[in-house]
Write a protein that holds these residues in place. Structure first.
Motif, mmCIF file in Angstrom:
data_model
loop_
_atom_site.group_PDB
_atom_site.id
_atom_site.type_symbol
_atom_site.label_atom_id
_atom_site.label_comp_id
_atom_site.label_asym_id
_atom_site.label_seq_id
_atom_site.Cartn_x
_atom_site.Cartn_y
_atom_site.Cartn_z
ATOM 1 N N LEU A 301 0.841 -1.203 0.000
ATOM 2 C CA LEU A 301 0.000 0.000 0.000
ATOM 3 C C LEU A 301 0.872 1.247 0.000
ATOM 4 C CD1 LEU A 301 -2.845 -0.258 2.687
ATOM 5 C CD2 LEU A 301 -3.108 0.117 0.258
ATOM 6 N N TYR A 302 0.601 2.158 -0.914
ATOM 7 C CA TYR A 302 1.277 3.455 -0.867
ATOM 8 C C TYR A 302 0.342 4.413 -0.130
ATOM 9 C CZ TYR A 302 3.316 7.890 -2.309
ATOM 10 O OH TYR A 302 3.856 9.146 -2.313
ATOM 11 N N ILE A 303 0.739 4.825 1.075
ATOM 12 C CA ILE A 303 -0.124 5.684 1.904
ATOM 13 C C ILE A 303 0.388 7.124 1.833
ATOM 14 C CG2 ILE A 303 -1.007 6.069 4.245
ATOM 15 C CD1 ILE A 303 -0.483 3.082 4.799
ATOM 16 N N SER A 304 -0.536 8.053 1.688
ATOM 17 C CA SER A 304 -0.133 9.462 1.652
ATOM 18 C C SER A 304 -1.189 10.310 2.359
ATOM 19 C CB SER A 304 0.011 9.941 0.214
ATOM 20 O OG SER A 304 -1.265 10.040 -0.382
ATOM 21 N N THR A 305 -0.848 11.566 2.579
ATOM 22 C CA THR A 305 -1.828 12.522 3.106
ATOM 23 C C THR A 305 -1.504 13.905 2.561
ATOM 24 O OG1 THR A 305 -2.718 13.617 5.053
ATOM 25 C CG2 THR A 305 -0.453 12.821 5.235
ATOM 26 N N PRO A 306 -2.517 14.672 2.196
ATOM 27 C CA PRO A 306 -2.242 16.035 1.718
ATOM 28 C C PRO A 306 -1.750 16.963 2.832
ATOM 29 C CG PRO A 306 -4.511 15.360 1.227
ATOM 30 C CD PRO A 306 -3.944 14.340 2.150
ATOM 31 N N VAL A 307 -1.860 16.528 4.090
ATOM 32 C CA VAL A 307 -1.430 17.385 5.200
ATOM 33 C C VAL A 307 0.084 17.642 5.128
ATOM 34 C CG1 VAL A 307 -1.259 17.589 7.715
ATOM 35 C CG2 VAL A 307 -3.274 16.554 6.675
ATOM 36 N N PHE A 308 0.827 16.591 4.727
ATOM 37 C CA PHE A 308 2.284 16.739 4.691
ATOM 38 C C PHE A 308 2.754 16.736 3.247
ATOM 39 C CE2 PHE A 308 1.389 14.166 8.638
ATOM 40 C CZ PHE A 308 1.399 15.268 9.479
ATOM 41 N N ASN A 309 3.191 17.907 2.790
ATOM 42 C CA ASN A 309 3.721 17.998 1.437
ATOM 43 C C ASN A 309 5.129 17.407 1.449
ATOM 44 O OD1 ASN A 309 4.177 18.871 -1.246
ATOM 45 N ND2 ASN A 309 5.299 20.631 -0.450
ATOM 46 N N ASN A 310 5.295 16.268 0.807
ATOM 47 C CA ASN A 310 6.533 15.507 0.954
ATOM 48 C C ASN A 310 7.586 15.860 -0.106
ATOM 49 O OD1 ASN A 310 7.889 13.516 2.473
ATOM 50 N ND2 ASN A 310 7.498 11.978 0.897
ATOM 51 N N THR A 311 7.630 17.140 -0.490
ATOM 52 C CA THR A 311 8.622 17.565 -1.484
ATOM 53 C C THR A 311 9.223 18.909 -1.067
ATOM 54 O OG1 THR A 311 6.891 18.708 -2.707
ATOM 55 C CG2 THR A 311 7.480 16.509 -3.489
ATOM 56 N N VAL A 312 10.366 19.217 -1.663
ATOM 57 C CA VAL A 312 10.889 20.581 -1.518
ATOM 58 C C VAL A 312 9.996 21.453 -2.372
ATOM 59 C CG1 VAL A 312 12.847 22.096 -1.981
ATOM 60 C CG2 VAL A 312 13.247 19.787 -1.141
ATOM 61 N N SER A 313 9.608 22.594 -1.816
ATOM 62 C CA SER A 313 8.590 23.395 -2.484
ATOM 63 C C SER A 313 9.086 24.829 -2.695
ATOM 64 C CB SER A 313 7.366 23.358 -1.570
ATOM 65 O OG SER A 313 6.398 24.212 -2.006
ATOM 66 N N GLU A 314 8.732 25.395 -3.838
ATOM 67 C CA GLU A 314 9.166 26.777 -4.108
ATOM 68 C C GLU A 314 8.156 27.778 -3.530
ATOM 69 O OE1 GLU A 314 12.014 26.900 -5.019
ATOM 70 O OE2 GLU A 314 12.496 25.280 -6.385
ATOM 71 N N TYR A 315 6.879 27.525 -3.811
ATOM 72 C CA TYR A 315 5.817 28.366 -3.257
ATOM 73 C C TYR A 315 4.789 27.451 -2.601
ATOM 74 C CZ TYR A 315 7.440 32.155 -6.338
ATOM 75 O OH TYR A 315 8.178 33.115 -6.971
ATOM 76 N N CYS A 316 3.984 28.027 -1.693
ATOM 77 C CA CYS A 316 2.946 27.205 -1.066
ATOM 78 C C CYS A 316 1.672 27.209 -1.900
ATOM 79 C CB CYS A 316 2.650 27.718 0.335
ATOM 80 S SG CYS A 316 1.985 29.391 0.328
ATOM 81 N N CYS A 317 1.568 28.115 -2.851
ATOM 82 C CA CYS A 317 0.305 28.260 -3.572
ATOM 83 C C CYS A 317 0.580 28.685 -5.009
ATOM 84 C CB CYS A 317 -0.547 29.317 -2.859
ATOM 85 S SG CYS A 317 -2.032 29.794 -3.735
ATOM 86 N N GLY A 318 0.009 27.978 -5.960
ATOM 87 C CA GLY A 318 0.168 28.353 -7.366
ATOM 88 C C GLY A 318 -1.012 29.181 -7.857
ATOM 89 N N ALA A 319 -2.118 29.142 -7.104
ATOM 90 C CA ALA A 319 -3.348 29.800 -7.560
ATOM 91 C C ALA A 319 -3.159 31.297 -7.758
ATOM 92 C CB ALA A 319 -4.469 29.541 -6.556
ATOM 93 N N ILE A 320 -2.351 31.919 -6.900
ATOM 94 C CA ILE A 320 -2.178 33.379 -6.984
ATOM 95 C C ILE A 320 -1.513 33.792 -8.291
ATOM 96 C CG2 ILE A 320 -2.217 33.842 -4.503
ATOM 97 C CD1 ILE A 320 0.874 33.853 -4.603
ATOM 98 N N PHE A 321 -0.862 32.850 -8.969
ATOM 99 C CA PHE A 321 -0.237 33.166 -10.255
ATOM 100 C C PHE A 321 -1.197 32.917 -11.429
ATOM 101 C CE2 PHE A 321 3.253 32.429 -7.382
ATOM 102 C CZ PHE A 321 4.177 33.397 -7.719
ATOM 103 N N ALA A 322 -2.415 32.478 -11.106
ATOM 104 C CA ALA A 322 -3.453 32.201 -12.117
ATOM 105 C C ALA A 322 -2.900 31.349 -13.260
ATOM 106 C CB ALA A 322 -4.047 33.508 -12.638
ATOM 107 N N ASP A 323 -2.304 30.225 -12.883
ATOM 108 C CA ASP A 323 -1.727 29.336 -13.882
ATOM 109 C C ASP A 323 -2.637 28.185 -14.263
ATOM 110 O OD1 ASP A 323 0.762 30.224 -14.779
ATOM 111 O OD2 ASP A 323 1.622 29.852 -12.806
#
Lengths: 458, 34
Positions: A301-323
Protein backbone atom coordinates in the motif's frame (compact mmCIF):
# COMPACT_ATOMS: atom_id res chain seq x y z
CA UNK A 1 20.02 26.66 11.38
CA UNK A 2 18.24 23.99 13.38
CA UNK A 3 19.59 21.42 15.80
CA UNK A 4 18.51 17.84 15.25
CA UNK A 5 20.12 15.58 17.86
CA UNK A 6 23.91 15.81 17.22
CA UNK A 7 23.50 17.59 13.91
CA UNK A 8 22.80 21.03 12.53
CA UNK A 9 20.33 21.29 9.65
CA UNK A 10 21.18 24.00 7.13
CA UNK A 11 17.86 24.62 5.32
CA UNK A 12 19.33 26.90 2.63
CA UNK A 13 21.65 24.13 1.45
CA UNK A 14 19.52 21.17 2.60
CA UNK A 15 22.49 19.63 4.39
CA UNK A 16 23.27 18.28 7.86
CA UNK A 17 26.59 18.52 9.66
CA UNK A 18 27.76 17.68 13.16
CA UNK A 19 27.34 20.36 15.82
CA UNK A 20 30.97 20.11 16.93
CA UNK A 21 32.58 20.79 13.54
CA UNK A 22 35.57 23.15 13.70
CA UNK A 23 34.84 26.65 12.43
CA UNK A 24 37.15 26.37 9.42
CA UNK A 25 35.08 23.45 8.16
CA UNK A 26 31.89 25.46 8.60
CA UNK A 27 33.50 28.22 6.50
CA UNK A 28 34.51 25.66 3.90
CA UNK A 29 30.87 24.49 3.74
CA UNK A 30 29.69 28.04 3.18
CA UNK A 31 32.28 28.60 0.47
CA UNK A 32 31.92 25.37 -1.43
CA UNK A 33 28.31 24.20 -1.10
CA UNK A 34 25.90 26.47 -2.91
CA UNK A 35 22.57 27.58 -1.44
CA UNK A 36 19.70 25.84 -3.22
CA UNK A 37 16.99 28.09 -1.72
CA UNK A 38 16.27 30.69 -4.42
CA UNK A 39 14.68 33.01 -1.89
CA UNK A 40 15.54 36.32 -3.60
CA UNK A 41 14.35 35.07 -6.95
CA UNK A 42 11.14 33.67 -5.51
CA UNK A 43 10.29 36.76 -3.48
CA UNK A 44 10.77 38.76 -6.69
CA UNK A 45 8.17 36.46 -8.27
CA UNK A 46 5.75 37.32 -5.44
CA UNK A 47 6.57 41.02 -5.59
CA UNK A 48 5.46 41.10 -9.20
CA UNK A 49 1.92 40.39 -8.01
CA UNK A 50 -0.34 43.23 -6.93
CA UNK A 51 -3.21 41.99 -4.74
CA UNK A 52 -5.42 44.93 -5.72
CA UNK A 53 -4.66 44.79 -9.39
CA UNK A 54 -4.21 41.27 -10.73
CA UNK A 55 -4.72 40.26 -14.32
CA UNK A 56 -4.83 36.93 -16.12
CA UNK A 57 -1.73 36.66 -18.29
CA UNK A 58 -1.98 35.57 -21.87
CA UNK A 59 -0.01 32.36 -21.48
CA UNK A 60 -0.72 28.69 -22.16
CA UNK A 61 -2.04 26.60 -19.28
CA UNK A 62 -1.44 22.93 -18.46
CA UNK A 63 -4.53 22.17 -16.40
CA UNK A 64 -8.21 22.87 -16.93
CA UNK A 65 -10.41 22.06 -13.96
CA UNK A 66 -14.08 21.46 -14.60
CA UNK A 67 -16.63 21.55 -11.79
CA UNK A 68 -19.93 20.65 -13.45
CA UNK A 69 -22.23 20.72 -10.45
CA UNK A 70 -22.83 21.25 -6.74
CA UNK A 71 -25.37 18.39 -6.79
CA UNK A 72 -24.64 14.99 -5.31
CA UNK A 73 -26.50 11.79 -4.43
CA UNK A 74 -24.62 11.52 -1.12
CA UNK A 75 -24.86 13.72 1.97
CA UNK A 76 -21.39 13.33 3.46
CA UNK A 77 -21.35 14.73 6.97
CA UNK A 78 -18.16 16.72 6.33
CA UNK A 79 -18.57 17.77 2.66
CA UNK A 80 -16.65 21.03 2.17
CA UNK A 81 -19.15 22.12 -0.48
CA UNK A 82 -22.20 20.92 1.53
CA UNK A 83 -23.38 19.34 -1.73
CA UNK A 84 -27.04 18.43 -2.01
CA UNK A 85 -29.71 18.36 -4.76
CA UNK A 86 -31.59 20.99 -6.69
CA UNK A 87 -28.68 23.35 -7.40
CA UNK A 88 -28.81 25.00 -10.79
CA UNK A 89 -26.02 23.97 -13.15
CA UNK A 90 -25.54 26.51 -15.91
CA UNK A 91 -22.29 25.27 -17.40
CA UNK A 92 -23.17 23.89 -20.85
CA UNK A 93 -21.19 21.82 -23.31
CA UNK A 94 -20.72 24.95 -25.45
CA UNK A 95 -19.33 26.87 -22.46
CA UNK A 96 -16.79 24.14 -21.69
CA UNK A 97 -15.73 23.62 -25.29
CA UNK A 98 -15.30 27.34 -25.92
CA UNK A 99 -12.88 27.49 -22.99
CA UNK A 100 -11.08 24.32 -24.08
CA UNK A 101 -10.70 25.52 -27.68
CA UNK A 102 -9.26 28.82 -26.48
CA UNK A 103 -6.75 26.98 -24.27
CA UNK A 104 -5.82 24.63 -27.12
CA UNK A 105 -5.31 27.50 -29.58
CA UNK A 106 -3.14 29.33 -27.07
CA UNK A 107 -1.01 26.22 -26.71
CA UNK A 108 -0.74 25.73 -30.48
CA UNK A 109 0.32 29.39 -30.97
CA UNK A 110 2.82 29.08 -28.12
CA UNK A 111 4.31 25.92 -29.62
CA UNK A 112 4.74 27.62 -32.99
CA UNK A 113 6.69 30.47 -31.38
CA UNK A 114 8.49 28.81 -28.46
CA UNK A 115 11.81 27.00 -28.39
CA UNK A 116 10.75 24.87 -25.42
CA UNK A 117 7.53 23.50 -26.82
CA UNK A 118 4.88 22.08 -24.51
CA UNK A 119 4.88 18.37 -25.19
CA UNK A 120 3.18 17.19 -22.01
CA UNK A 121 -0.55 16.44 -22.32
CA UNK A 122 -3.17 19.06 -21.50
CA UNK A 123 -4.78 17.89 -18.26
CA UNK A 124 -8.54 17.93 -17.74
CA UNK A 125 -9.62 17.50 -14.15
CA UNK A 126 -13.30 16.81 -13.34
CA UNK A 127 -14.07 17.31 -9.69
CA UNK A 128 -16.47 18.85 -7.17
CA UNK A 129 -18.22 20.96 -5.88
CA UNK A 130 -20.67 18.12 -6.17
CA UNK A 131 -20.35 14.76 -7.92
CA UNK A 132 -19.08 15.34 -11.50
CA UNK A 133 -21.10 12.40 -12.85
CA UNK A 134 -24.37 13.49 -11.20
CA UNK A 135 -25.93 14.55 -14.50
CA UNK A 136 -24.52 11.59 -16.38
CA UNK A 137 -25.57 12.51 -19.91
CA UNK A 138 -24.06 15.97 -19.71
CA UNK A 139 -20.87 14.61 -18.13
CA UNK A 140 -20.50 12.05 -20.92
CA UNK A 141 -21.29 14.59 -23.62
CA UNK A 142 -18.71 17.07 -22.29
CA UNK A 143 -15.93 14.47 -21.88
CA UNK A 144 -16.53 13.27 -25.44
CA UNK A 145 -16.61 16.81 -26.84
CA UNK A 146 -13.30 17.74 -25.16
CA UNK A 147 -11.63 14.62 -26.53
CA UNK A 148 -12.90 15.40 -30.02
CA UNK A 149 -11.46 18.92 -29.82
CA UNK A 150 -8.08 17.69 -28.60
CA UNK A 151 -7.93 15.15 -31.40
CA UNK A 152 -8.96 17.74 -33.96
CA UNK A 153 -6.04 19.97 -32.94
CA UNK A 154 -3.63 17.04 -32.33
CA UNK A 155 -3.17 17.96 -28.68
CA UNK A 156 -2.23 15.13 -26.27
CA UNK A 157 -4.63 14.94 -23.31
CA UNK A 158 -4.90 13.42 -19.85
CA UNK A 159 -8.22 12.99 -18.00
CA UNK A 160 -8.63 12.90 -14.24
CA UNK A 161 -11.78 12.45 -12.17
CA UNK A 162 -12.73 12.70 -8.51
CA UNK A 163 -15.87 10.66 -7.86
CA UNK A 164 -18.02 9.32 -5.05
CA UNK A 165 -18.12 5.97 -6.87
CA UNK A 166 -21.94 5.71 -6.99
CA UNK A 167 -21.89 4.28 -10.51
CA UNK A 168 -23.39 1.40 -12.47
CA UNK A 169 -21.52 -0.87 -14.89
CA UNK A 170 -22.20 1.30 -17.96
CA UNK A 171 -20.83 4.37 -16.24
CA UNK A 172 -17.84 2.49 -14.86
CA UNK A 173 -17.01 1.25 -18.36
CA UNK A 174 -17.20 4.74 -19.84
CA UNK A 175 -14.82 6.06 -17.18
CA UNK A 176 -12.44 3.13 -17.65
CA UNK A 177 -12.27 3.86 -21.39
CA UNK A 178 -11.99 7.63 -21.20
CA UNK A 179 -10.04 8.55 -18.08
CA UNK A 180 -6.42 8.07 -17.03
CA UNK A 181 -6.63 8.69 -13.31
CA UNK A 182 -9.44 8.47 -10.76
CA UNK A 183 -9.69 9.44 -7.13
CA UNK A 184 -12.57 7.61 -5.49
CA UNK A 185 -13.85 8.55 -2.06
CA UNK A 186 -14.26 5.64 0.32
CA UNK A 187 -13.85 5.92 4.07
CA UNK A 188 -11.94 2.71 4.68
CA UNK A 189 -14.59 0.44 6.23
CA UNK A 190 -18.20 -0.15 5.16
CA UNK A 191 -19.51 0.88 8.56
CA UNK A 192 -17.68 4.24 8.58
CA UNK A 193 -18.44 4.82 4.90
CA UNK A 194 -22.17 4.42 5.53
CA UNK A 195 -22.06 6.58 8.63
CA UNK A 196 -20.02 9.42 7.05
CA UNK A 197 -21.29 9.18 3.50
CA UNK A 198 -25.03 8.45 3.66
CA UNK A 199 -27.24 8.49 0.57
CA UNK A 200 -29.74 11.30 0.02
CA UNK A 201 -32.29 8.51 0.05
CA UNK A 202 -31.88 7.42 3.65
CA UNK A 203 -33.10 3.87 2.98
CA UNK A 204 -30.01 3.19 0.83
CA UNK A 205 -26.34 2.84 1.78
CA UNK A 206 -23.31 3.71 -0.32
CA UNK A 207 -20.65 1.17 0.68
CA UNK A 208 -21.46 -1.85 -1.50
CA UNK A 209 -21.80 0.19 -4.72
CA UNK A 210 -18.60 2.12 -4.06
CA UNK A 211 -16.68 -1.05 -3.19
CA UNK A 212 -17.84 -2.57 -6.48
CA UNK A 213 -16.68 0.53 -8.34
CA UNK A 214 -13.24 0.38 -6.71
CA UNK A 215 -12.87 -3.25 -7.75
CA UNK A 216 -13.91 -2.46 -11.32
CA UNK A 217 -11.45 0.43 -11.55
CA UNK A 218 -8.44 -1.38 -10.12
CA UNK A 219 -9.02 -4.19 -12.61
CA UNK A 220 -8.51 -1.66 -15.43
CA UNK A 221 -5.62 0.47 -16.66
CA UNK A 222 -6.80 3.42 -14.55
CA UNK A 223 -4.48 4.90 -11.94
CA UNK A 224 -6.66 4.64 -8.82
CA UNK A 225 -6.38 6.60 -5.60
CA UNK A 226 -8.71 5.76 -2.72
CA UNK A 227 -9.45 8.83 -0.63
CA UNK A 228 -10.51 8.37 2.98
CA UNK A 229 -11.64 11.46 4.86
CA UNK A 230 -11.36 10.75 8.57
CA UNK A 231 -13.00 12.33 11.62
CA UNK A 232 -10.61 12.90 14.54
CA UNK A 233 -12.49 10.34 16.65
CA UNK A 234 -11.84 7.71 13.96
CA UNK A 235 -8.05 8.29 13.74
CA UNK A 236 -7.69 5.29 16.05
CA UNK A 237 -9.49 3.13 13.47
CA UNK A 238 -7.11 3.84 10.58
CA UNK A 239 -5.26 0.55 11.10
CA UNK A 240 -8.57 -1.28 10.82
CA UNK A 241 -9.25 0.62 7.58
CA UNK A 242 -5.80 -0.35 6.36
CA UNK A 243 -6.47 -4.06 7.03
CA UNK A 244 -9.75 -3.81 5.15
CA UNK A 245 -8.31 -2.04 2.11
CA UNK A 246 -5.29 -4.34 1.92
CA UNK A 247 -7.39 -7.49 2.10
CA UNK A 248 -10.24 -6.44 -0.20
CA UNK A 249 -8.60 -4.37 -2.92
CA UNK A 250 -5.46 -5.39 -4.73
CA UNK A 251 -2.90 -3.08 -6.27
CA UNK A 252 -4.47 0.34 -6.31
CA UNK A 253 -2.01 3.21 -6.73
CA UNK A 254 -2.47 5.18 -3.56
CA UNK A 255 -4.43 5.46 -0.32
CA UNK A 256 -4.78 9.14 0.49
CA UNK A 257 -5.95 10.05 3.99
CA UNK A 258 -7.42 13.42 4.81
CA UNK A 259 -8.18 14.43 8.40
CA UNK A 260 -11.35 16.51 8.36
CA UNK A 261 -10.77 20.25 8.12
CA UNK A 262 -13.19 22.88 9.45
CA UNK A 263 -15.25 23.61 6.35
CA UNK A 264 -18.68 22.93 4.88
CA UNK A 265 -20.86 20.46 6.74
CA UNK A 266 -18.02 19.56 9.10
CA UNK A 267 -18.62 22.90 10.81
CA UNK A 268 -21.95 21.57 12.08
CA UNK A 269 -19.97 19.35 14.41
CA UNK A 270 -19.68 20.97 17.86
CA UNK A 271 -16.23 19.51 18.51
CA UNK A 272 -14.77 21.23 15.46
CA UNK A 273 -16.01 24.57 16.74
CA UNK A 274 -14.27 23.95 20.04
CA UNK A 275 -10.91 23.86 18.28
CA UNK A 276 -8.23 21.27 17.74
CA UNK A 277 -6.08 19.73 20.40
CA UNK A 278 -2.91 18.16 19.07
CA UNK A 279 -2.36 16.27 22.31
CA UNK A 280 -5.80 14.72 22.14
CA UNK A 281 -6.14 14.13 18.41
CA UNK A 282 -2.73 14.28 16.80
CA UNK A 283 -3.25 13.11 13.25
CA UNK A 284 0.54 13.01 12.92
CA UNK A 285 0.89 10.36 15.66
CA UNK A 286 -1.82 8.16 14.19
CA UNK A 287 -0.48 8.61 10.66
CA UNK A 288 3.06 7.55 11.63
CA UNK A 289 1.61 4.62 13.57
CA UNK A 290 -0.40 3.61 10.53
CA UNK A 291 2.53 3.76 8.10
CA UNK A 292 4.65 1.66 10.47
CA UNK A 293 1.79 -0.80 10.87
CA UNK A 294 1.33 -1.20 7.10
CA UNK A 295 5.07 -1.78 6.73
CA UNK A 296 5.08 -4.35 9.53
CA UNK A 297 2.16 -6.17 7.91
CA UNK A 298 3.99 -6.03 4.54
CA UNK A 299 0.95 -4.54 2.83
CA UNK A 300 1.52 -3.43 -0.74
CA UNK A 301 0.00 0.00 0.00
CA UNK A 302 1.28 3.46 -0.87
CA UNK A 303 -0.12 5.68 1.90
CA UNK A 304 -0.13 9.46 1.65
CA UNK A 305 -1.83 12.52 3.11
CA UNK A 306 -2.24 16.03 1.72
CA UNK A 307 -1.43 17.38 5.20
CA UNK A 308 2.28 16.74 4.69
CA UNK A 309 3.72 18.00 1.44
CA UNK A 310 6.53 15.51 0.95
CA UNK A 311 8.62 17.57 -1.48
CA UNK A 312 10.89 20.58 -1.52
CA UNK A 313 8.59 23.39 -2.48
CA UNK A 314 9.17 26.78 -4.11
CA UNK A 315 5.82 28.37 -3.26
CA UNK A 316 2.95 27.20 -1.07
CA UNK A 317 0.30 28.26 -3.57
CA UNK A 318 0.17 28.35 -7.37
CA UNK A 319 -3.35 29.80 -7.56
CA UNK A 320 -2.18 33.38 -6.98
CA UNK A 321 -0.24 33.17 -10.25
CA UNK A 322 -3.45 32.20 -12.12
CA UNK A 323 -1.73 29.34 -13.88
CA UNK A 324 -4.65 26.96 -13.89
CA UNK A 325 -8.36 27.59 -14.03
CA UNK A 326 -11.51 25.94 -12.78
CA UNK A 327 -14.81 26.33 -14.58
CA UNK A 328 -17.63 26.44 -12.05
CA UNK A 329 -21.32 25.51 -12.37
CA UNK A 330 -22.38 29.18 -12.46
CA UNK A 331 -20.00 29.80 -15.42
CA UNK A 332 -17.47 31.68 -13.34
CA UNK A 333 -13.78 30.88 -13.69
CA UNK A 334 -11.81 30.67 -10.44
CA UNK A 335 -8.14 30.03 -9.64
CA UNK A 336 -8.52 27.38 -6.89
CA UNK A 337 -11.06 24.58 -6.58
CA UNK A 338 -10.35 24.20 -2.87
CA UNK A 339 -11.45 27.76 -2.10
CA UNK A 340 -15.22 27.01 -1.95
CA UNK A 341 -16.93 30.04 -0.38
CA UNK A 342 -13.68 32.04 -0.31
CA UNK A 343 -13.13 31.89 -4.04
CA UNK A 344 -11.46 34.46 -6.27
CA UNK A 345 -13.09 34.94 -9.67
CA UNK A 346 -10.62 35.46 -12.47
CA UNK A 347 -13.06 35.26 -15.37
CA UNK A 348 -16.51 34.37 -16.58
CA UNK A 349 -18.05 32.50 -19.49
CA UNK A 350 -20.69 34.74 -21.06
CA UNK A 351 -22.83 33.59 -24.00
CA UNK A 352 -20.34 30.75 -24.48
CA UNK A 353 -17.49 33.27 -24.81
CA UNK A 354 -14.54 33.29 -22.42
CA UNK A 355 -13.84 36.52 -20.58
CA UNK A 356 -10.64 36.35 -18.51
CA UNK A 357 -10.44 39.45 -16.33
CA UNK A 358 -7.75 42.02 -16.98
CA UNK A 359 -8.29 43.32 -13.45
CA UNK A 360 -9.31 41.49 -10.28
CA UNK A 361 -8.37 41.43 -6.59
CA UNK A 362 -6.76 38.44 -4.89
CA UNK A 363 -6.56 38.65 -1.07
CA UNK A 364 -4.50 35.45 -0.92
CA UNK A 365 -1.43 37.18 -2.35
CA UNK A 366 -0.75 39.14 0.84
CA UNK A 367 -1.25 36.04 3.01
CA UNK A 368 1.15 34.02 0.85
CA UNK A 369 3.75 36.81 0.89
CA UNK A 370 3.43 37.20 4.65
CA UNK A 371 3.92 33.45 5.30
CA UNK A 372 6.77 33.29 2.79
CA UNK A 373 8.70 35.91 4.76
CA UNK A 374 7.49 35.21 8.31
CA UNK A 375 8.05 31.44 8.28
CA UNK A 376 11.58 31.58 6.91
CA UNK A 377 13.14 30.51 10.22
CA UNK A 378 10.95 27.42 10.55
CA UNK A 379 12.51 23.97 10.25
CA UNK A 380 9.88 23.00 7.67
CA UNK A 381 10.17 26.16 5.56
CA UNK A 382 11.73 24.58 2.46
CA UNK A 383 8.82 22.16 2.23
CA UNK A 384 5.90 24.32 3.37
CA UNK A 385 6.68 27.96 2.51
CA UNK A 386 4.03 29.26 4.89
CA UNK A 387 1.24 26.86 4.01
CA UNK A 388 -2.03 27.15 2.13
CA UNK A 389 -3.52 30.66 2.55
CA UNK A 390 -7.03 29.19 2.71
CA UNK A 391 -6.21 27.68 6.08
CA UNK A 392 -5.48 31.17 7.44
CA UNK A 393 -8.69 32.56 5.95
CA UNK A 394 -10.78 29.73 7.43
CA UNK A 395 -9.19 30.24 10.82
CA UNK A 396 -9.93 33.96 10.69
CA UNK A 397 -13.57 33.19 9.91
CA UNK A 398 -14.26 30.18 12.10
CA UNK A 399 -11.61 30.50 14.82
CA UNK A 400 -11.03 26.74 14.97
CA UNK A 401 -7.25 26.90 15.32
CA UNK A 402 -6.71 24.40 12.50
CA UNK A 403 -3.82 26.33 10.92
CA UNK A 404 -1.76 26.15 14.12
CA UNK A 405 -2.72 22.48 14.58
CA UNK A 406 -1.48 21.62 11.08
CA UNK A 407 1.58 23.84 11.41
CA UNK A 408 2.72 22.01 14.57
CA UNK A 409 2.23 18.65 12.89
CA UNK A 410 4.21 19.68 9.80
CA UNK A 411 7.12 20.60 12.08
CA UNK A 412 6.78 17.28 13.90
CA UNK A 413 6.73 15.46 10.53
CA UNK A 414 10.02 16.95 9.32
CA UNK A 415 11.72 16.55 12.69
CA UNK A 416 10.69 12.88 12.61
CA UNK A 417 12.06 12.40 9.08
CA UNK A 418 15.35 14.14 9.89
CA UNK A 419 15.87 12.06 13.03
CA UNK A 420 15.22 8.85 11.12
CA UNK A 421 17.49 9.61 8.17
CA UNK A 422 20.30 10.85 10.42
CA UNK A 423 20.05 7.47 12.04
CA UNK A 424 20.82 5.89 8.67
CA UNK A 425 17.25 4.91 7.85
CA UNK A 426 15.14 5.83 4.85
CA UNK A 427 11.93 7.69 5.67
CA UNK A 428 9.05 8.67 3.36
CA UNK A 429 11.46 8.41 0.42
CA UNK A 430 14.10 10.63 2.06
CA UNK A 431 17.63 9.67 3.06
CA UNK A 432 21.05 11.26 3.51
CA UNK A 433 24.02 11.00 1.21
CA UNK A 434 27.60 11.88 2.11
CA UNK A 435 29.02 15.02 0.47
CA UNK A 436 31.83 13.96 -1.87
CA UNK A 437 33.67 17.28 -1.98
CA UNK A 438 37.33 16.31 -1.48
CA UNK A 439 38.07 18.76 1.34
CA UNK A 440 34.86 17.92 3.18
CA UNK A 441 35.02 14.14 2.88
CA UNK A 442 36.75 13.61 6.24
CA UNK A 443 33.80 15.26 8.00
CA UNK A 444 30.32 13.89 8.40
CA UNK A 445 28.46 16.26 6.06
CA UNK A 446 25.27 14.86 4.64
CA UNK A 447 22.91 16.13 2.02
CA UNK A 448 19.18 15.51 2.03
CA UNK A 449 18.11 13.44 -0.96
CA UNK A 450 14.87 11.89 -2.10
CA UNK A 451 14.47 8.87 -4.29
CA UNK A 452 12.08 8.92 -7.24
CA UNK A 453 8.67 8.05 -5.84
CA UNK A 454 7.46 4.67 -6.91
CA UNK A 455 3.94 4.26 -5.63
CA UNK A 456 3.85 0.52 -5.98
CA UNK A 457 7.13 -0.08 -4.22
CA UNK A 458 6.09 0.65 -0.64
CA UNK B 1 20.66 62.21 7.29
CA UNK B 2 21.60 58.86 5.82
CA UNK B 3 19.50 56.37 3.97
CA UNK B 4 20.05 52.99 2.41
CA UNK B 5 20.07 52.81 -1.32
CA UNK B 6 17.29 50.42 -2.37
CA UNK B 7 18.33 47.30 -4.22
CA UNK B 8 16.35 46.71 -7.37
CA UNK B 9 16.53 43.25 -8.85
CA UNK B 10 15.79 42.88 -12.53
CA UNK B 11 15.28 39.41 -13.86
CA UNK B 12 15.58 38.28 -17.44
CA UNK B 13 12.79 36.55 -19.32
CA UNK B 14 14.23 33.06 -18.73
CA UNK B 15 14.23 33.59 -14.96
CA UNK B 16 10.66 34.86 -15.00
CA UNK B 17 9.59 31.80 -17.00
CA UNK B 18 11.38 29.65 -14.43
CA UNK B 19 9.62 31.38 -11.52
CA UNK B 20 6.25 30.93 -13.19
CA UNK B 21 6.94 27.27 -13.87
CA UNK B 22 7.70 26.78 -10.19
CA UNK B 23 4.48 28.54 -9.25
CA UNK B 24 2.43 26.34 -11.56
CA UNK B 25 3.84 23.21 -9.98
CA UNK B 26 2.63 24.35 -6.56
CA UNK B 27 -1.10 24.01 -7.26
CA UNK B 28 -2.29 21.25 -4.99
CA UNK B 29 -5.72 19.69 -5.00
CA UNK B 30 -7.46 17.26 -2.69
CA UNK B 31 -6.91 19.31 0.44
CA UNK B 32 -10.58 19.65 1.42
CA UNK B 33 -13.22 17.24 2.74
CA UNK B 34 -14.61 15.34 -0.25
Amino acid sequence: MHIIDDYIFDPGRLIFYRKDLPNFVKHEIQNTISISDKYEKLIAGLDKLDAKNCSVQDKPIDLIGICLTYNCSLRCNYCSYSSSSGNIDDLSMEDVTSFVVQAIKKRVMYNIAAINKKVEPLRFFFTGGGEPTHNWNRFKEIVTAIKDKCQEYHIPYYFELTTNGMLNDNKRNFIKSNFDKVMISYDGISEIQNKNRPCANERKTSSSIVEKTIKAFIDSSLEVTIRSTVWYYDFKRMKEMCDNLASNFNHFSEWSIMPIIPSGRALDEDNIREGYDIKKYSFFDYYIGLVDYAKMKKYNLYISTPVFNNTVSEYCCGAIFADCFWLMPDRSIINCIESERFRVEVGKIENSKVNLFSQYEDPYIEIVKSGFIKCRDCLAYRFCKGGCPLKSIRDQCFGTGYKQYECSMVQQYWTYIFQKILNGEECFGWRTEKITNERLVPYQILKLVKKEENKNED
Amino acid sequence: MSYEKPVITVYDEATIVEIEAQAASCCRTGTINA
